[in-house]
Design a protein around this motif. Structure first.
Motif, mmCIF file in Angstrom:
data_model
loop_
_atom_site.group_PDB
_atom_site.id
_atom_site.type_symbol
_atom_site.label_atom_id
_atom_site.label_comp_id
_atom_site.label_asym_id
_atom_site.label_seq_id
_atom_site.Cartn_x
_atom_site.Cartn_y
_atom_site.Cartn_z
ATOM 1 N N ILE A 289 0.855 -1.187 0.000
ATOM 2 C CA ILE A 289 0.000 0.000 0.000
ATOM 3 C C ILE A 289 0.886 1.231 0.000
ATOM 4 N N ARG A 290 0.729 2.031 -1.035
ATOM 5 C CA ARG A 290 1.546 3.230 -1.201
ATOM 6 C C ARG A 290 0.655 4.349 -1.748
ATOM 7 N N PRO A 291 1.152 5.597 -1.735
ATOM 8 C CA PRO A 291 0.366 6.674 -2.347
ATOM 9 C C PRO A 291 0.103 6.389 -3.828
ATOM 10 N N MET A 292 -1.075 6.759 -4.253
ATOM 11 C CA MET A 292 -1.456 6.584 -5.653
ATOM 12 C C MET A 292 -2.225 7.796 -6.117
ATOM 13 N N GLY A 293 -2.495 7.858 -7.387
ATOM 14 C CA GLY A 293 -3.259 8.995 -7.892
ATOM 15 C C GLY A 293 -3.437 8.939 -9.382
ATOM 16 N N TRP A 294 -3.862 10.077 -9.918
ATOM 17 C CA TRP A 294 -4.146 10.187 -11.347
ATOM 18 C C TRP A 294 -3.539 11.464 -11.908
ATOM 19 N N HIS A 295 -2.957 11.322 -13.067
ATOM 20 C CA HIS A 295 -2.576 12.448 -13.901
ATOM 21 C C HIS A 295 -3.438 12.395 -15.151
ATOM 22 N N ARG A 296 -3.441 13.466 -15.909
ATOM 23 C CA ARG A 296 -4.090 13.447 -17.209
ATOM 24 C C ARG A 296 -3.265 14.259 -18.199
ATOM 25 N N GLN A 297 -3.464 13.908 -19.471
ATOM 26 C CA GLN A 297 -2.775 14.634 -20.528
ATOM 27 C C GLN A 297 -3.760 14.909 -21.649
ATOM 28 N N ALA A 298 -3.985 16.181 -21.893
ATOM 29 C CA ALA A 298 -4.847 16.595 -22.995
ATOM 30 C C ALA A 298 -4.006 16.736 -24.258
ATOM 31 N N PRO A 299 -4.622 16.637 -25.416
ATOM 32 C CA PRO A 299 -3.865 16.776 -26.668
ATOM 33 C C PRO A 299 -3.097 18.083 -26.715
ATOM 34 N N LYS B 130 -0.914 19.196 -24.715
ATOM 35 C CA LYS B 130 -0.591 19.786 -23.418
ATOM 36 C C LYS B 130 0.271 18.837 -22.602
ATOM 37 N N GLN B 131 0.890 19.384 -21.567
ATOM 38 C CA GLN B 131 1.704 18.562 -20.680
ATOM 39 C C GLN B 131 0.822 17.769 -19.730
ATOM 40 N N ARG B 132 1.376 16.666 -19.276
ATOM 41 C CA ARG B 132 0.673 15.864 -18.286
ATOM 42 C C ARG B 132 0.569 16.666 -16.991
ATOM 43 N N GLU B 133 -0.594 16.590 -16.347
ATOM 44 C CA GLU B 133 -0.808 17.338 -15.109
ATOM 45 C C GLU B 133 -1.427 16.436 -14.052
ATOM 46 N N LEU B 134 -1.102 16.740 -12.806
ATOM 47 C CA LEU B 134 -1.673 15.999 -11.691
ATOM 48 C C LEU B 134 -3.141 16.369 -11.541
ATOM 49 N N VAL B 135 -3.976 15.360 -11.390
ATOM 50 C CA VAL B 135 -5.405 15.574 -11.158
ATOM 51 C C VAL B 135 -5.732 15.400 -9.677
ATOM 52 N N ALA B 136 -5.316 14.283 -9.123
ATOM 53 C CA ALA B 136 -5.599 13.991 -7.720
ATOM 54 C C ALA B 136 -4.647 12.922 -7.234
ATOM 55 N N LYS B 137 -4.397 12.942 -5.933
ATOM 56 C CA LYS B 137 -3.553 11.917 -5.324
ATOM 57 C C LYS B 137 -4.088 11.605 -3.948
ATOM 58 N N ILE B 138 -3.728 10.417 -3.473
ATOM 59 C CA ILE B 138 -4.219 9.978 -2.176
ATOM 60 C C ILE B 138 -3.130 9.184 -1.473
ATOM 61 N N THR B 139 -2.949 9.465 -0.189
ATOM 62 C CA THR B 139 -1.936 8.738 0.580
ATOM 63 C C THR B 139 -2.448 7.355 0.960
ATOM 64 N N SER B 140 -1.564 6.535 1.491
ATOM 65 C CA SER B 140 -1.982 5.211 1.931
ATOM 66 C C SER B 140 -3.011 5.306 3.046
ATOM 67 N N GLY B 141 -2.992 6.391 3.799
ATOM 68 C CA GLY B 141 -3.949 6.601 4.884
ATOM 69 C C GLY B 141 -5.240 7.267 4.462
ATOM 70 N N GLY B 142 -5.323 7.664 3.180
ATOM 71 C CA GLY B 142 -6.568 8.220 2.664
ATOM 72 C C GLY B 142 -6.626 9.731 2.559
ATOM 73 N N ARG B 143 -5.528 10.406 2.843
ATOM 74 C CA ARG B 143 -5.517 11.851 2.694
ATOM 75 C C ARG B 143 -5.382 12.201 1.217
ATOM 76 N N SER B 144 -6.218 13.125 0.747
ATOM 77 C CA SER B 144 -6.277 13.409 -0.695
ATOM 78 C C SER B 144 -5.919 14.857 -0.995
ATOM 79 N N ASP B 145 -5.541 15.063 -2.236
ATOM 80 C CA ASP B 145 -5.208 16.396 -2.722
ATOM 81 C C ASP B 145 -5.650 16.468 -4.188
ATOM 82 N N TYR B 146 -6.069 17.669 -4.616
ATOM 83 C CA TYR B 146 -6.640 17.816 -5.954
ATOM 84 C C TYR B 146 -6.065 19.032 -6.673
ATOM 85 N N ALA B 147 -6.072 18.953 -7.991
ATOM 86 C CA ALA B 147 -5.801 20.133 -8.786
ATOM 87 C C ALA B 147 -6.964 21.107 -8.605
ATOM 88 N N ASP B 148 -6.659 22.391 -8.653
ATOM 89 C CA ASP B 148 -7.706 23.405 -8.459
ATOM 90 C C ASP B 148 -8.825 23.248 -9.479
#
Length: 113
Positions: free
Chosen positions: A29-39, A41-59
């Protein structure tokens, strides 16, 4: 060796919803998340979550997207609501291993106006 399998992308109209899933096999169990890449454009972080469930999001997705995880299944989810055409892109799951990140193959999300 960690392997990630993503699912849940597709075509949806603006205002609709999709849920992405990413299963991590062969891993702890490790931190995981999602990035996205639009045509074009550069890949950008969308959201991430720690192993304990703490989350963070792009604005740009705060209040619309929710990241969650089921540690028993070693799976992370991205619930995407009120989708906009600018959310269109390839969404990549990532797993933060001790040495480097591991990436999934990507799943296409297309939001039509």
């Amino acid at each position: 060796q960690v392997q990630l399998v993503e699912s849940g992308g597709g075509l949806v109209q603006a205002g609709g919803s999709l849920r992405l899933s990413c299963v991590a096999s062969g891993s702890s169990i490790r931190p995981m998340g999602w990035h996205r890449q639009a045509p074009g454009k550069q890949r950008e972080l969308v959201a991430k979550i720690t192993s304990g469930g703490r989350s963070d999001y792009a604005d740009s997705v705060k209040g619309r997207f929710t990241i969650s995880r089921d540690n028993a299944k070693n799976t992370v989810y991205l619930q995407m609501n009120s989708l906009k055409p600018e959310d269109t892109g390839v969404y990549y799951c990532f797993y933060s291993a001790y040495i480097s990140d591991v990436w999934g193959q990507g799943t296409q999300v297309t939001v039509s106006s």
